[in-house]
Design a protein around this motif. Structure first.
Motif: not given
Ligand code: NAP
Length: 228
Positions: A30-34, A77-84, A123-130
């Motif tokens: 996966g990528s921001r651009k196919a 990590i800066l891209a974690q939230k926008p990506t999720l 990882a816990e931040r990922t759980a929170k975002i999702l």
């Protein structure tokens, strides 16, 4: 089972994808651009000297997440939230493997230290975002370097344990069984997801050791534990 690697065009994602492709798993980069994901697929085919690989494809992060049964997050990590956020609706009920580390380098500091996240760990931040997507978050791959994953010809066996934690026992077992197929890797069940706080910080130590010892392959082995 299809595995989608979000940010799979980067070092860690490519390394993970290569190892799983070699094992015959169905991989979606996966990528921001196919187009960038498709280019990564081409690069992997060249690297593996196999133009006919039919278990690998490249899509946008959103489409990769839709198609994947297991989602692996390999972005800074800066891209974690926008990506999720971009895949929230596509990952409902799925296993999300978080490989991200809150390294200072991502916010302009030294790569040999981590910064503190309010949630305790990436990882816990990922759980929170999702949290509304009913996902099962598993923390893994934090301590295996991209060089160990990518340099399959020089180092076919990876000399490193994979420390795995999750609040979902079943998801953790599925992920551990999958990762243990990678030659040389032994998974260590670290318990609940909160253990990722310690595991992620060990990555900073490993980067420091790699710099000091002028290598890219520093890894961890936990000894003295009985087989599970
Ligand atoms: N490299 C290692 O040895 C290693 C080891 C253990 C853990 N990790 C962790 O794994 C994660 C990925 O590491 P990496 O070295 O592979 O990182 P990377 O190469 O810098 O980035 C991976 C991918 O993330 C996407 N990305 C980058 N910046 C972005 C942004 N601002 N917004 C959205 N997407 C962005 C890019 O994909 P697209 O441009 O294709 O969207 C990029 O190819 C990090 O959290 C790192 O701490 C890395």
């Amino acid at each position: 089972m299809k595995i989608a690697v979000l940010g799979g065009t980067g070092d860690q994602g490519l390394g993970i994808a290569i190892r799983f492709v070699q094992l015959g798993e169905q991989i979606i980069i996966g990528s921001r651009k196919a187009e960038k994901a498709e280019k990564a697929v081409k690069d992997i085919k060249e690297l593996l000297e196999n133009d006919d690989l039919d278990n690998l494809k490249g899509l946008s992060n959103e489409d990769a997440a839709k198609e994947g049964d297991i989602i692996i997050l390999t972005v800074p990590i800066l891209a974690q939230k926008p990506t999720l956020d971009s895949v929230k609706d596509s990952v409902k009920g799925k296993i999300v493997v978080d490989a991200t580390v809150p390294l200072q380098s991502n916010i302009g500091g030294t790569p040999t230290t981590c910064f503190e996240l309010w949630e305790g760990s990436a990882a816990e931040r990922t759980a929170k975002i999702l949290k509304d997507a009913d996902v099962k978050v598993v923390s893994a791959f934090n301590n295996i370097s991209s060089s160990s994953l990518k340099d399959f010809d020089k180092k076919p066996e990876i000399d490193c344990d994979c420390l795995v934690s999750s609040d979902d026992e079943e998801a953790k077992k599925i992920v551990m069984d999958l990762i243990e197929r990678i030659p040389g890797v032994k998974c260590v069940d670290c318990g609940l997801l909160e253990q990722a706080r310690t595991v992620e910080h060990l990555t900073a130590l490993l980067i420091n050791l790699n710099i000091r010892y002028k290598t890219h392959y520093g890894g961890l082995r936990i000894t003295g534990l009985p087989d599970k």
